[in-house]
Design an enzyme around this catalytic site. Structure first.
Site, PDB file in Angstrom:
ATOM      1  N   ASP A  39      -0.426  -8.179   1.577  1.00 17.50           N
ATOM      2  CA  ASP A  39       0.827  -6.043   1.432  1.00 17.50           C
ATOM      3  C   ASP A  39       2.047  -6.357   1.332  1.00 17.50           C
ATOM      4  O   ASP A  39       1.979  -5.534   2.520  1.00 17.50           O
ATOM      5  CB  ASP A  39      -0.499  -5.741   2.496  1.00 17.50           C
ATOM      6  N   HIS A  95       1.210  -1.155   0.081  1.00 16.49           N
ATOM      7  CA  HIS A  95      -0.048  -0.463  -0.303  1.00 16.49           C
ATOM      8  C   HIS A  95       0.856   1.411   0.009  1.00 16.49           C
ATOM      9  O   HIS A  95       0.268   2.498  -0.486  1.00 16.49           O
ATOM     10  CB  HIS A  95      -1.005  -0.150   1.029  1.00 16.49           C
ATOM     11  N   SER A 130       4.232   1.976   8.140  1.00 23.42           N
ATOM     12  CA  SER A 130       3.560   1.328   7.356  1.00 23.42           C
ATOM     13  C   SER A 130       5.170   0.511   6.392  1.00 23.42           C
ATOM     14  O   SER A 130       5.782   1.313   6.045  1.00 23.42           O
ATOM     15  CB  SER A 130       3.061   2.110   6.447  1.00 23.42           C
TER      16      SER A 130
END
Length: 785
Positions: free
Chosen positions: A320, A277, A397
């Site tokens: 992801d 992402h 992230s």
């Protein structure tokens, strides 16, 4: 490219005057990639610009700005301001002065537009529209002829058209567009923003370092009070792994975190693991290593160890993950580590995360309890129920999650963990599981092709160059040699297997336990003298491939081996044998004249070809749209060719693009597909550089059971995603092909009479639905609205 100093995130409370409050590297490395290519201004530096200023900027109120700066520079809420953002509108092509000149041995049309900002220390620019055809170049140079930016060309074009360029220390510049004289395409260059620089950016670092010390913040941002610096005592046992972690800066933003990862070759290939992402503009990302405080309480750290640019190798939303390869390996002075990993998906009793929360200096967090596996947000994840020390934040992230053995088992996907004052909020985090990322349908959506290039089959890997556990006796599988992914000839051959000695003792003997397509072969015994770190190639028993996938596996067996985890090696090769005839379909892009292709037979002779021979393997190549070959293809046109095989054997398909950018997808959705008489796709593609080559075998037609006819249908057609397929015989395969020949769905579930086809996730357009039964193929055309 390595760079030396770095940007700040623009503060959330930026003033209404739209004063630019970012540092120089934001401008030098904007959100839109600005990689420069070959090219120089024409007649430079001898001649003066051919034009007067088309745009002159008024100086801002410098006294008022400096008064604000005296106050704002004392507070961490404000970044370092050096320039004022001034919206403009200048169509360079329409407003500039155009003339003819010579560049690189050919005539070019040159358009120059001049921008003046009296009193400015520097300027930089954002173009609202930049669309350069192939062969065009854009440069920006100061009228003192001391520096220039660029050249930028068609590779600088973006989908949205916006393009930002870096800082140039000048108050008077020329924007220069060079176009090939014989060119049928047009350029669009519209300047939308100029930053009027009123104080020297470099002085911030050379003369005002003390102000940063007083600010007590990291240059990219600061995080919540419950975060723990990686160099606190709690991080002492994680210093090696910490050196693999880097902050990702996307233009003016501290976007995400990631880590360098080791591969089974342990060769220092700069593979970098982060989150799927986070992707977008990774070609212009900057990776900052060693951005950490030297102490437990400090808030600042060095920002000199940075690498710019990367290429996406693989990604998948199902876990992801995204695997990048940095454009340049971090130099030895960075002292980086390539982290180890574990793909077993075994239980994780405790874990550690290392990351850059909110773009801050490197932090560390710990979970003392066992992780659980959950499907969260559509991804297969590890769930951290509640951090026992530290947390993660936006910017973390993609950061690695390490297990109790200091190996990566996942990367951060998301969650609600955050600081609540000096404590955490007791909320969970979720990390995409490394084991799920390992496997997939192709190299573009899995890790194993990149992190285990030799096909060793290793389930775990320790870090490199430090951190790996060392054994006295440790012979290991190091992959097969000279086995291609596909074969075109069913002839027998002798595979070669490579042994590597990871142990410290000399390896003198081992046996190889060989299995071909599930059948055990006679063991192969090796003796010799293999020093630590050396490899040895061993020839295996003769192997005869079968049509379809062929599996080869070897286990290294040695007396006294202290590490059996790296003993297994596997490889798969596909014997691709087509039936009787070929159909070749070529869909050109918007530069059809650049394409040439040929089909070579078993004896190396060209049996079929098409396109512009001037750009073929023996052609001279083209430099612009000029084209004298009557066989050249039109733009965005589908061509189809049939060939009946006369000589069974190996066939080679070669396609060439003169401008070395393939035929998909930047300049039209071009592509190619090669199928045999049964409709089996033998080769397909479109995204390549200068050329792509495929090899496949052709045999005589199989005996297909005779049936006078069989019927199939599809309805509704056109439709909106849900369709019914019918047939009067059993169907054993359904395949959906898009307009450029890519397989977007394949289902091997057998069905009889009727089944449902769900294409709701595909975009509107034309598709081919292929049905296979024991009596051959049916091809149905489908229109999705």
């Amino acid at each position: 490219m390595c760079i030396g100093f770095e940007p700040l995130i623009a503060p959330s409370n930026m003033t209404a005057s739209r004063i630019l409050t970012v540092l120089f590297a934001w401008l030098a490395l904007p959100a839109v990639s600005q990689i420069a290519y070959e090219g120089t201004p024409v007649d430079w530096p001898q001649s003066l610009p051919h034009t007067e200023a088309q745009l002159t900027l008024d100086a801002p109120d410098l006294e008022a700005l400096r008064a604000e700066d005296l106050e704002n520079d004392l507070h961490k809420e404000f970044g370092y301001r050096f320039g004022v953002d001034m919206p403009v509108s200048l169509d360079v092509v329409a407003s500039g002065e155009t003339f003819t000149a010579r560049a690189n041995g050919q005539n070019v049309l040159v358009t120059q537009a001049r921008v003046s900002a009296p009193g400015a220390v520097s300027m930089n620019f954002t173009f609202d529209a930049l669309r350069l055809p192939k062969g065009a170049k854009l440069l920006i140079w100061d009228t003192n002829q001391s520096a220039y930016l660029g050249a930028y060309d068609h590779r600088s074009n973006t989908d949205g058209g916006e393009f930002a360029v870096g800082l140039i220390y000048a108050s008077d510049v020329v924007i220069e567009l060079q176009m090939p004289a014989r060119n049928s395409h047009t350029a669009e260059v519209i300047l939308g923003e100029v930053v009027y620089g009123y104080r020297d950016v470099l002085s911030k670092w050379n003369q005002e370092a003390q102000a940063w010390e007083k600010a007590l913040r990291g240059p990219f941002g600061n995080s919540g009070a419950c975060n723990v610096n990686v160099n606190c005592p709690e991080g002492d046992e994680w210093q090696t792994e910490s050196r693999s972690v880097a902050l990702i800066v996307d233009g003016g933003f501290a976007a995400c975190t990631g880590a360098l990862v080791n591969n089974t070759q342990q060769d220092g290939t700069p593979y970098f693991l982060t989150a799927n992402h986070c992707l977008g503009g990774e070609g212009g990302w900057v990776f900052y290593f060693n951005h950490e405080s030297a102490t437990c309480s400090g808030n600042t750290g060095p920002t000199s160890d940075s690498v710019s640019g990367s290429v996406l190798r693989a990604s998948n939303g199902g876990s992801d993950f995204a695997l990048l390869e940095l454009d340049e390996s971090p130099p030895a002075s960075f002292n980086v580590q390539y982290a180890g990993w574990d793909r077993t998906d075994n239980p994780v009793p405790n874990a550690c995360g290392i990351h850059h929360p909110s773009g801050d200096v490197k932090k560390i967090c710990f979970e003392d309890d066992a992780l659980s596996q959950e499907n969260w947000g559509g991804a297969q994840t590890w769930r951290v129920a509640n951090w026992d020390l530290g947390v993660t934040e936006p910017g973390s992230s993609g950061s690695p999650l390490f297990d109790q053995n200091h190996r990566i088992v996942g990367q951060l996907f998301g969650g609600s963990a955050a600081c609540s004052g000096s404590n955490d909020n007791n909320q969970p985090d979720y990390y995409g599981r490394f084991a799920i990322s390992w496997d997939g349908t192709s190299a573009s959506n899995r890790l194993k092709d990149w992190l285990d290039p030799s096909g060793s089959g290793s389930e775990t890997m320790d870090g490199w160059p430090e951190g790996a556990e060392v054994f006295a006796s440790d012979p290991a599988a190091n992959g097969f040699q000279n086995i291609p992914e596909t074969l075109c000839d069913p002839s027998s051959f002798d595979p070669v297997f490579r042994i590597k000695n990871f142990g410290t003792d000399v390896l003198t003997a081992c046996s190889l336990l060989v299995t071909y397509n599930g059948v055990a072969q006679d063991p192969v015994y090796w003796t010799g003298s293999l020093a630590s770190g050396d490899t040895q190639d061993v020839t295996l028993p003769t192997f005869t491939p079968e049509d379809g996938n062929n599996d080869l596996s070897v286990i290294v067996d040695a007396e006294g081996d202290e590490n059996p985890m790296n003993n297994a090696g596997t490889a798969t090769t596909l014997l691709s044998l087509g039936e009787a005839a070929l159909t070749i379909e070529i869909l050109t892009d918007t530069y059809g004249y650049e394409t040439y292709w040929e089909l070579r037979g078993p004896y190396g002779d060209v049996v079929l070809s098409g396109g512009n021979e001037n750009v073929g393997p023996n052609g001279g190549g083209l430099t612009d749209a000029a084209n004298d070959d009557p066989g050249a293809y039109d733009n965005s046109t589908l061509y189809s060719f049939d060939y009946n095989v006369e000589d069974p054997g190996c066939y080679t398909f070669l396609i060439v693009d003169d401008y070395a950018d393939g035929i998909c997808c930047a300049y039209g959705e071009g592509g190619y597909t090669i199928t045999d008489a049964l409709g089996t796709v033998l080769a397909s593609g479109g995204e390549f550089g200068g050329e792509a080559e495929h090899e496949f075998g052709m045999t005589a037609a199989n005996n297909i059971a005779e049936k006078s006819a069989w019927q199939s249908s599809l309805f509704p057609n056109p439709g909106n995603g849900n369709y019914t397929l019918t047939a009067d015989t059993e169907v054993k395969l359904v395949r959906v092909i898009d307009a450029v020949g890519r397989t977007v769905l394949q289902d091997n579930t057998r069905w009889d009479k009727r089944t449902q086809l769900n294409l709701a996730g595909l975009p509107a357009g034309s598709y081919t639905v292929q049905l296979q039964s024991d009596y051959g193929w049916h091809h149905l055309q489908l229109i999705q609205r």
